[in-house]
Design a protein around this motif. Sequence first.
Motif, PDB file in Angstrom:
ATOM      1  N   LEU A 152       9.238  -5.355  -3.848  1.00 29.54           N
ATOM      2  CA  LEU A 152      10.133  -6.199  -4.641  1.00 29.54           C
ATOM      3  C   LEU A 152       9.664  -7.639  -4.498  1.00 29.54           C
ATOM      4  N   VAL A 153       9.556  -8.345  -5.618  1.00 32.61           N
ATOM      5  CA  VAL A 153       9.125  -9.737  -5.585  1.00 32.61           C
ATOM      6  C   VAL A 153      10.048 -10.562  -6.481  1.00 32.61           C
ATOM      7  N   ALA A 154      10.150 -11.839  -6.171  1.00 28.68           N
ATOM      8  CA  ALA A 154      11.019 -12.730  -6.932  1.00 28.68           C
ATOM      9  C   ALA A 154      10.211 -13.884  -7.496  1.00 28.68           C
ATOM     10  N   ASP A 155      10.616 -14.350  -8.662  1.00 23.68           N
ATOM     11  CA  ASP A 155      10.027 -15.526  -9.296  1.00 23.68           C
ATOM     12  C   ASP A 155      11.188 -16.340  -9.845  1.00 23.68           C
ATOM     13  N   ALA A 184      -4.041   1.766 -16.133  1.00 24.52           N
ATOM     14  CA  ALA A 184      -3.945   3.098 -15.543  1.00 24.52           C
ATOM     15  C   ALA A 184      -4.947   3.331 -14.425  1.00 24.52           C
ATOM     16  N   ASP A 185      -6.036   2.564 -14.382  1.00 23.27           N
ATOM     17  CA  ASP A 185      -7.029   2.761 -13.339  1.00 23.27           C
ATOM     18  C   ASP A 185      -6.802   1.862 -12.125  1.00 23.27           C
ATOM     19  N   VAL A 186      -5.676   1.155 -12.092  1.00 22.94           N
ATOM     20  CA  VAL A 186      -5.334   0.308 -10.949  1.00 22.94           C
ATOM     21  C   VAL A 186      -4.281   1.015 -10.105  1.00 22.94           C
ATOM     22  N   ASP A 187      -4.633   1.345  -8.879  1.00 24.41           N
ATOM     23  CA  ASP A 187      -3.706   1.999  -7.955  1.00 24.41           C
ATOM     24  C   ASP A 187      -3.019   0.897  -7.143  1.00 24.41           C
ATOM     25  N   ILE A 188      -1.818   0.519  -7.576  1.00 25.43           N
ATOM     26  CA  ILE A 188      -1.118  -0.634  -7.013  1.00 25.43           C
ATOM     27  C   ILE A 188      -0.831  -0.440  -5.529  1.00 25.43           C
ATOM     28  N   PHE A 189      -1.151  -1.458  -4.730  1.00 24.46           N
ATOM     29  CA  PHE A 189      -0.719  -1.487  -3.336  1.00 24.46           C
ATOM     30  C   PHE A 189       0.352  -2.566  -3.131  1.00 24.46           C
ATOM     31  N   TRP A 190       0.129  -3.752  -3.695  1.00 21.45           N
ATOM     32  CA  TRP A 190       1.117  -4.830  -3.499  1.00 21.45           C
ATOM     33  C   TRP A 190       1.093  -5.773  -4.694  1.00 21.45           C
ATOM     34  N   LEU A 191       2.179  -6.548  -4.844  1.00 16.87           N
ATOM     35  CA  LEU A 191       2.339  -7.465  -5.970  1.00 16.87           C
ATOM     36  C   LEU A 191       2.859  -8.807  -5.495  1.00 16.87           C
ATOM     37  N   ASP A 192       2.543  -9.837  -6.251  1.00 14.75           N
ATOM     38  CA  ASP A 192       3.251 -11.106  -6.144  1.00 14.75           C
ATOM     39  C   ASP A 192       3.287 -11.712  -7.537  1.00 14.75           C
ATOM     40  N   ILE A 193       4.250 -12.578  -7.780  1.00 20.11           N
ATOM     41  CA  ILE A 193       4.391 -13.187  -9.093  1.00 20.11           C
ATOM     42  C   ILE A 193       4.718 -14.660  -8.907  1.00 20.11           C
ATOM     43  N   ASN A 199       0.201 -10.910  -9.993  1.00 16.24           N
ATOM     44  CA  ASN A 199      -1.011 -10.667  -9.226  1.00 16.24           C
ATOM     45  C   ASN A 199      -0.889  -9.306  -8.552  1.00 16.24           C
ATOM     46  N   VAL A 200      -1.881  -8.448  -8.758  1.00 12.44           N
ATOM     47  CA  VAL A 200      -1.822  -7.065  -8.290  1.00 12.44           C
ATOM     48  C   VAL A 200      -2.999  -6.789  -7.370  1.00 12.44           C
ATOM     49  N   SER A 201      -2.731  -6.370  -6.148  1.00 10.47           N
ATOM     50  CA  SER A 201      -3.796  -5.929  -5.246  1.00 10.47           C
ATOM     51  C   SER A 201      -3.760  -4.410  -5.176  1.00 10.47           C
ATOM     52  N   ASP A 202      -4.927  -3.788  -4.972  1.00 14.02           N
ATOM     53  CA  ASP A 202      -4.982  -2.337  -5.145  1.00 14.02           C
ATOM     54  C   ASP A 202      -5.747  -1.615  -4.045  1.00 14.02           C
ATOM     55  N   ARG A 203      -5.765  -0.298  -4.178  1.00 14.33           N
ATOM     56  CA  ARG A 203      -6.373   0.583  -3.191  1.00 14.33           C
ATOM     57  C   ARG A 203      -7.857   0.284  -2.969  1.00 14.33           C
ATOM     58  N   ASN A 204      -8.561  -0.064  -4.029  1.00  9.67           N
ATOM     59  CA  ASN A 204      -9.997  -0.281  -3.949  1.00  9.67           C
ATOM     60  C   ASN A 204     -10.377  -1.681  -3.480  1.00  9.67           C
ATOM     61  N   GLY A 205      -9.396  -2.474  -3.085  1.00 10.56           N
ATOM     62  CA  GLY A 205      -9.672  -3.841  -2.653  1.00 10.56           C
ATOM     63  C   GLY A 205      -9.774  -4.811  -3.805  1.00 10.56           C
ATOM     64  N   MET A 229      -2.186  -7.013   0.791  1.00  8.56           N
ATOM     65  CA  MET A 229      -1.618  -8.362   0.743  1.00  8.56           C
ATOM     66  C   MET A 229      -2.057  -9.077  -0.516  1.00  8.56           C
ATOM     67  N   VAL A 230      -1.118  -9.661  -1.229  1.00  6.36           N
ATOM     68  CA  VAL A 230      -1.418 -10.670  -2.239  1.00  6.36           C
ATOM     69  C   VAL A 230      -0.257 -11.652  -2.268  1.00  6.36           C
ATOM     70  N   ARG A 231      -0.584 -12.925  -2.186  1.00  4.47           N
ATOM     71  CA  ARG A 231       0.393 -14.009  -2.278  1.00  4.47           C
ATOM     72  C   ARG A 231      -0.195 -15.075  -3.199  1.00  4.47           C
ATOM     73  N   ALA A 232       0.666 -15.784  -3.907  1.00  5.94           N
ATOM     74  CA  ALA A 232       0.172 -16.760  -4.873  1.00  5.94           C
ATOM     75  C   ALA A 232       1.042 -18.002  -4.875  1.00  5.94           C
ATOM     76  N   ASP A 233       0.430 -19.144  -5.154  1.00  3.43           N
ATOM     77  CA  ASP A 233       1.150 -20.384  -5.413  1.00  3.43           C
ATOM     78  C   ASP A 233       0.366 -21.163  -6.462  1.00  3.43           C
ATOM     79  N   GLU A 234       0.694 -22.433  -6.661  1.00  2.00           N
ATOM     80  CA  GLU A 234       0.038 -23.211  -7.712  1.00  2.00           C
ATOM     81  C   GLU A 234      -1.416 -23.545  -7.356  1.00  2.00           C
ATOM     82  N   ARG A 235      -1.781 -23.371  -6.097  1.00  2.00           N
ATOM     83  CA  ARG A 235      -3.133 -23.745  -5.672  1.00  2.00           C
ATOM     84  C   ARG A 235      -4.122 -22.586  -5.661  1.00  2.00           C
TER      85      ARG A 235
END
Length: 481
Positions: A152-155, A184-193, A199-205, A229-235
């Motif tokens: 779960l992520v918040a924006d 369909a070819d992205v196996d989601i592991f984690w998200l940030d928005i 931003n989507v990080s996946d099984r294959n790195g 892990m994926v985290r994002a900001d303006e930078r």
Amino acid sequence: MARETTYLELSQDDGGAHKFYEVTVDGTAVSVRYGRIGADGQLQNSSFPTVEKARAAAAKKVGEKVRKGYAPAVQGARAARSVTRRQVTATPSTARAAAPVLWRFRTGSSAFGIHVDEDRCWVGNQAGDVYTLSHGGEVLARYSLPDGVKCLVADEFWIYAGCDDGTVYDLSSKVPFGAYDIAADVDIFWLDIHEGVLNVSDRNGGLTVIDHEDEFQWSRRSDGSNAWMVRADERAVYHGHSKGVTAYAPDGGRQLWHTPTNGSVLFGWQEDDAVYAGTGRNTVQRLSKATGAVEASYRCDAAVYSCATSPDGRHVFAGDLASSVYCFDADGRRLWKLGTGSGAALSMQYLDERLYLVTTDGSLVCVDASEAAIAAAREGSVPTAVDVKSAAALPVYTPAATPAAVATVSVGSVPAGGVVVECVQQGGRMRVQVVSGGFEPSWNVQFPRGIREAGARYVVDGLHAASGGFYRVRGEIRRLV
């Protein structure tokens, strides 16, 4: 004229694409269904002035996919690929004392997703259930999603749930809707928005970046795998995987820095000037956002499944596979270690001297993290935890998959403050634009893909101008008839 359906699939033996595309022509109506093989997929509907134009549009869509490698197939003949679900083990805590748990809510399935804000607590589990609770532990509502919730992520005001079916659902209104459809070819592991950019990080790195209109922006492949892990900001976008943490410019144009970590990254957290990586070698490492330099390390007794901080970074918290939770000062000195009593913490968040955990046994746990409560717990004195139960009449919200599933409102009954939006075809894509006055006409609206239909108009309770030049829906969506 008879209804005609063309069904295509693209499946690659190397583990890449595994998706379908179906076009149906029924008179002047054209419907397109697409997604991962074996799933229901997303549905888009369009209408045309004549049968001939409908057939021509359908033929064009099919031709485009064939040129990309899709081929005619028999639906159901090719099985769905398995989705990676995080395999975790939890052992009993070796801590001498138990954490001061105020209340505990058991969701019934292993839980990964958590978000805590000033108004409520959110928890999402592997069964696809998302519950909201008050800070006092009262269960307020349940969202029933089609597949397991990974995170779960918040924006700002908006809450999103990333699910195993490849869809990211917006839970900010009464009726959840699919806001993003991951390839369909992205196996989601984690998200940030961040500001509508997913931003989507996946099984294959890998790292995939998608804008608010669900359009692909850029992607990168790291040297590692299992990007939890994926985290994002303006930078930057900060991407954690088996080889460490890599920072990329927001536009994907260049790598800013890469830092190897002490073990594979299993979880990530961020504050204004630093990112925190929890690793498989029993450590949380604090990295400078500016340079990637390791500024501090926080040593646990087992692999770290989750971490968080107090808002000022004064305290750093961690949860390990041995069902323990830790607190450190900013410099890395361990202040305490306590047992969760509910399995390993797979995600966590701190707010107002409370530490909220979601665990391997599917519980949302509220821990009193005040200094007085922790001191008492270390002496063996803890409160009796309240075992929270869900009310029998709990509201349950499910996604609206088709226009027919959406409530309607007549032209003469548009409520005061209601905003009218319209679905329009632009450059082969279905956009949603504001019809009501007082809004920037060039901006599009982030809107449910499943209920977009050319020419259809909807009334929403309100729109919010988001950073990045688009509008987000606030409140209920009703079709204008």
